[in-house]
Design a protein around this motif. Structure first.
Motif, PDB file in Angstrom:
ATOM      1  N   VAL A  54      -5.537  15.807 -30.031  1.00  0.00           N
ATOM      2  CA  VAL A  54      -6.330  17.028 -29.900  1.00  0.00           C
ATOM      3  C   VAL A  54      -7.538  16.725 -29.020  1.00  0.00           C
ATOM      4  CG1 VAL A  54      -5.604  18.043 -32.109  1.00  0.00           C
ATOM      5  CG2 VAL A  54      -7.603  16.541 -32.043  1.00  0.00           C
ATOM      6  N   HIS A  55      -8.207  17.757 -28.556  1.00  0.00           N
ATOM      7  CA  HIS A  55      -9.391  17.621 -27.705  1.00  0.00           C
ATOM      8  C   HIS A  55      -9.096  16.752 -26.471  1.00  0.00           C
ATOM      9  CE1 HIS A  55     -11.195  17.979 -31.913  1.00  0.00           C
ATOM     10  NE2 HIS A  55     -11.233  19.183 -31.385  1.00  0.00           N
ATOM     11  N   ILE A  95      -4.110   2.864 -31.246  1.00  0.00           N
ATOM     12  CA  ILE A  95      -3.895   4.305 -31.393  1.00  0.00           C
ATOM     13  C   ILE A  95      -2.801   4.456 -32.437  1.00  0.00           C
ATOM     14  CG2 ILE A  95      -3.217   6.446 -30.268  1.00  0.00           C
ATOM     15  CD1 ILE A  95      -4.131   5.207 -27.618  1.00  0.00           C
ATOM     16  N   GLY A  96      -3.101   5.127 -33.531  1.00  0.00           N
ATOM     17  CA  GLY A  96      -2.200   5.170 -34.677  1.00  0.00           C
ATOM     18  C   GLY A  96      -1.157   6.262 -34.650  1.00  0.00           C
ATOM     19  N   VAL A  97      -0.601   6.588 -33.492  1.00  0.00           N
ATOM     20  CA  VAL A  97       0.483   7.557 -33.393  1.00  0.00           C
ATOM     21  C   VAL A  97       1.575   6.979 -32.498  1.00  0.00           C
ATOM     22  CG1 VAL A  97      -0.952   9.601 -33.784  1.00  0.00           C
ATOM     23  CG2 VAL A  97      -0.622   8.778 -31.465  1.00  0.00           C
ATOM     24  N   THR A  98       2.683   7.673 -32.427  1.00  0.00           N
ATOM     25  CA  THR A  98       3.816   7.191 -31.639  1.00  0.00           C
ATOM     26  C   THR A  98       3.584   7.403 -30.149  1.00  0.00           C
ATOM     27  OG1 THR A  98       4.946   9.311 -31.711  1.00  0.00           O
ATOM     28  CG2 THR A  98       5.431   7.761 -33.509  1.00  0.00           C
ATOM     29  N   THR A 136      -5.261  -1.110  -8.753  1.00  0.00           N
ATOM     30  CA  THR A 136      -4.625   0.138  -9.154  1.00  0.00           C
ATOM     31  C   THR A 136      -5.691   1.205  -9.387  1.00  0.00           C
ATOM     32  OG1 THR A 136      -2.901  -1.113 -10.301  1.00  0.00           O
ATOM     33  CG2 THR A 136      -3.069   1.220 -10.832  1.00  0.00           C
ATOM     34  N   LYS A 137      -5.434   2.404  -8.885  1.00  0.00           N
ATOM     35  CA  LYS A 137      -6.297   3.549  -9.164  1.00  0.00           C
ATOM     36  C   LYS A 137      -5.636   4.353 -10.289  1.00  0.00           C
ATOM     37  CE  LYS A 137      -8.753   7.349  -7.001  1.00  0.00           C
ATOM     38  NZ  LYS A 137      -9.057   8.008  -5.728  1.00  0.00           N
ATOM     39  N   TYR A 138      -6.407   4.672 -11.328  1.00  0.00           N
ATOM     40  CA  TYR A 138      -5.902   5.371 -12.507  1.00  0.00           C
ATOM     41  C   TYR A 138      -6.557   6.736 -12.671  1.00  0.00           C
ATOM     42  CZ  TYR A 138      -4.170   0.811 -14.139  1.00  0.00           C
ATOM     43  OH  TYR A 138      -3.526  -0.393 -14.269  1.00  0.00           O
ATOM     44  N   SER A 139      -5.807   7.677 -13.206  1.00  0.00           N
ATOM     45  CA  SER A 139      -6.318   8.973 -13.629  1.00  0.00           C
ATOM     46  C   SER A 139      -6.257   8.971 -15.155  1.00  0.00           C
ATOM     47  CB  SER A 139      -5.447  10.094 -13.072  1.00  0.00           C
ATOM     48  OG  SER A 139      -5.869  11.344 -13.571  1.00  0.00           O
ATOM     49  N   GLY A 140      -7.347   9.382 -15.816  1.00  0.00           N
ATOM     50  CA  GLY A 140      -7.398   9.218 -17.263  1.00  0.00           C
ATOM     51  C   GLY A 140      -7.560  10.485 -18.065  1.00  0.00           C
ATOM     52  N   LYS A 141      -7.196  10.362 -19.342  1.00  0.00           N
ATOM     53  CA  LYS A 141      -7.383  11.423 -20.335  1.00  0.00           C
ATOM     54  C   LYS A 141      -8.024  10.794 -21.568  1.00  0.00           C
ATOM     55  CE  LYS A 141      -4.649  14.751 -18.423  1.00  0.00           C
ATOM     56  NZ  LYS A 141      -3.915  15.916 -18.770  1.00  0.00           N
ATOM     57  N   LYS A 142      -8.958  11.522 -22.149  1.00  0.00           N
ATOM     58  CA  LYS A 142      -9.632  11.109 -23.378  1.00  0.00           C
ATOM     59  C   LYS A 142      -9.184  12.072 -24.469  1.00  0.00           C
ATOM     60  CE  LYS A 142     -14.328  10.127 -24.851  1.00  0.00           C
ATOM     61  NZ  LYS A 142     -15.731  10.166 -24.421  1.00  0.00           N
ATOM     62  N   PHE A 143      -9.016  11.580 -25.698  1.00  0.00           N
ATOM     63  CA  PHE A 143      -8.496  12.430 -26.762  1.00  0.00           C
ATOM     64  C   PHE A 143      -8.888  11.900 -28.134  1.00  0.00           C
ATOM     65  CE2 PHE A 143      -5.325   9.374 -25.362  1.00  0.00           C
ATOM     66  CZ  PHE A 143      -4.977   8.730 -26.538  1.00  0.00           C
ATOM     67  N   VAL A 154      -8.708  11.695 -37.286  1.00  0.00           N
ATOM     68  CA  VAL A 154      -8.789  10.363 -37.896  1.00  0.00           C
ATOM     69  C   VAL A 154      -9.188   9.273 -36.905  1.00  0.00           C
ATOM     70  CG1 VAL A 154      -7.247  10.847 -39.835  1.00  0.00           C
ATOM     71  CG2 VAL A 154      -6.276  10.119 -37.650  1.00  0.00           C
ATOM     72  N   GLN A 155      -9.086   9.545 -35.610  1.00  0.00           N
ATOM     73  CA  GLN A 155      -9.519   8.600 -34.582  1.00  0.00           C
ATOM     74  C   GLN A 155     -10.149   9.392 -33.444  1.00  0.00           C
ATOM     75  OE1 GLN A 155      -5.876   6.498 -33.556  1.00  0.00           O
ATOM     76  NE2 GLN A 155      -6.348   4.880 -34.999  1.00  0.00           N
ATOM     77  N   LYS A 156     -11.242   8.872 -32.900  1.00  0.00           N
ATOM     78  CA  LYS A 156     -11.954   9.584 -31.838  1.00  0.00           C
ATOM     79  C   LYS A 156     -12.059   8.728 -30.577  1.00  0.00           C
ATOM     80  CE  LYS A 156     -14.710  12.597 -34.670  1.00  0.00           C
ATOM     81  NZ  LYS A 156     -15.927  13.354 -34.713  1.00  0.00           N
ATOM     82  N   ASN A 157     -12.198   9.425 -29.455  1.00  0.00           N
ATOM     83  CA  ASN A 157     -12.474   8.810 -28.157  1.00  0.00           C
ATOM     84  C   ASN A 157     -11.463   7.754 -27.719  1.00  0.00           C
ATOM     85  OD1 ASN A 157     -14.813  10.401 -27.835  1.00  0.00           O
ATOM     86  ND2 ASN A 157     -15.951   8.968 -29.104  1.00  0.00           N
ATOM     87  N   LYS A 158     -10.195   8.025 -27.896  1.00  0.00           N
ATOM     88  CA  LYS A 158      -9.131   7.156 -27.389  1.00  0.00           C
ATOM     89  C   LYS A 158      -8.814   7.580 -25.962  1.00  0.00           C
ATOM     90  CE  LYS A 158      -8.636   4.811 -31.155  1.00  0.00           C
ATOM     91  NZ  LYS A 158      -8.825   3.372 -31.185  1.00  0.00           N
ATOM     92  N   THR A 159      -8.226   6.678 -25.172  1.00  0.00           N
ATOM     93  CA  THR A 159      -7.933   6.998 -23.770  1.00  0.00           C
ATOM     94  C   THR A 159      -6.542   6.541 -23.352  1.00  0.00           C
ATOM     95  OG1 THR A 159      -8.948   4.923 -23.049  1.00  0.00           O
ATOM     96  CG2 THR A 159     -10.347   6.882 -23.004  1.00  0.00           C
ATOM     97  N   ALA A 160      -6.045   7.216 -22.331  1.00  0.00           N
ATOM     98  CA  ALA A 160      -4.797   6.836 -21.660  1.00  0.00           C
ATOM     99  C   ALA A 160      -5.034   7.009 -20.169  1.00  0.00           C
ATOM    100  CB  ALA A 160      -3.642   7.714 -22.125  1.00  0.00           C
ATOM    101  N   TYR A 161      -4.642   6.007 -19.385  1.00  0.00           N
ATOM    102  CA  TYR A 161      -4.811   6.052 -17.934  1.00  0.00           C
ATOM    103  C   TYR A 161      -3.467   5.860 -17.251  1.00  0.00           C
ATOM    104  CZ  TYR A 161      -9.875   5.898 -18.291  1.00  0.00           C
ATOM    105  OH  TYR A 161     -11.186   6.196 -18.553  1.00  0.00           O
ATOM    106  N   LYS A 162      -3.148   6.790 -16.331  1.00  0.00           N
ATOM    107  CA  LYS A 162      -1.894   6.761 -15.580  1.00  0.00           C
ATOM    108  C   LYS A 162      -2.168   6.242 -14.174  1.00  0.00           C
ATOM    109  CE  LYS A 162      -0.333  10.727 -13.839  1.00  0.00           C
ATOM    110  NZ  LYS A 162       0.334  12.041 -13.752  1.00  0.00           N
ATOM    111  N   PRO A 163      -1.360   5.276 -13.678  1.00  0.00           N
ATOM    112  CA  PRO A 163      -1.543   4.796 -12.301  1.00  0.00           C
ATOM    113  C   PRO A 163      -1.190   5.899 -11.302  1.00  0.00           C
ATOM    114  CG  PRO A 163       0.405   3.805 -13.281  1.00  0.00           C
ATOM    115  CD  PRO A 163      -0.253   4.596 -14.353  1.00  0.00           C
ATOM    116  N   ILE A 164      -2.099   6.131 -10.327  1.00  0.00           N
ATOM    117  CA  ILE A 164      -1.861   7.202  -9.351  1.00  0.00           C
ATOM    118  C   ILE A 164      -1.969   6.733  -7.906  1.00  0.00           C
ATOM    119  CG2 ILE A 164      -2.576   9.063 -10.887  1.00  0.00           C
ATOM    120  CD1 ILE A 164      -5.269   9.068  -9.296  1.00  0.00           C
ATOM    121  N   GLY A 165      -2.466   5.534  -7.672  1.00  0.00           N
ATOM    122  CA  GLY A 165      -2.632   5.076  -6.299  1.00  0.00           C
ATOM    123  C   GLY A 165      -3.320   3.729  -6.232  1.00  0.00           C
TER     124      GLY A 165
END
Length: 173
Positions: A54-55, A95-98, A136-143, A154-165
């Motif tokens: 979420v968020h 990150i405690g999800v699948t 590697t250049k990454y584009s990120g999402k925070k959640f 139950v967890q805040k401010n986790k991130t995922a970064y996808k390689p884009i260039g």
């Protein structure tokens, strides 16, 4: 007409019996992840089998810290890098999800590596020694992670970064 009512009545009793068992006890049962629903958590970190993201917000781009490729040489030459690398998504720790839940939340497959083509050149000034480095250049999402059983984040401010260039740095000495 009586038969239909009797059948529907039996189904209602069976449905009521099934639903009656879903209380606090039913929520306490754990679900072990299968190969299709691997978790990103460490063994001792909490796992939320019914968690979702979420968020979710974009956090822009950043350059990685580990070099993909490097070229160096003396002045009067042209440094060049040209190759293709396979780069994975980077995730926050514990990150405690699948992976499937993370992929659905951020909008891309976090288990899939991406092929990045590194290509760049730079002239080295005469009398100097130059180094061209590609990252590697990454584009990120925070959640945040929301647990559907506890009805809370139950967890805040986790991130995922996808390689884009690719990002380049160049130094001369």
């Amino acid at each position: 007409m009586m038969r239909r009512t009797a059948r529907f009545g039996a189904m209602a009793v069976a449905l009521t019996a099934c639903l009656a068992g879903t209380g606090a006890t039913a929520q306490a049962h754990s679900v072990s992840p299968t190969a299709e629903t691997r978790t990103v958590s460490a063994a001792d970190a909490p796992f939320y089998p019914y968690g979702k993201l979420v968020h979710v917000k974009s956090v822009g781009t950043k350059c990685g810290k580990k070099p993909l490729a490097k070229a160096s040489g003396p002045g009067g030459t042209r440094l060049g890098i040209s190759e293709t690398k396979s780069v994975s998504t980077t995730l926050s720790k514990n990150i405690g999800v699948t992976y499937n839940a993370i992929s659905a939340g951020v909008g891309w497959d976090v288990e899939k590596s991406r092929s990045i083509t590194v290509s760049g050149t730079r002239e080295v000034s005469r009398g100097k020694h130059g180094t061209l480095t590609a990252y590697t250049k990454y584009s990120g999402k925070k959640f945040d992670v929301y647990d559907n059983l506890q009805f809370k984040v139950v967890q805040k401010n986790k991130t995922a970064y996808k390689p884009i260039g690719v990002c380049f740095t160049y130094t001369e000495k």
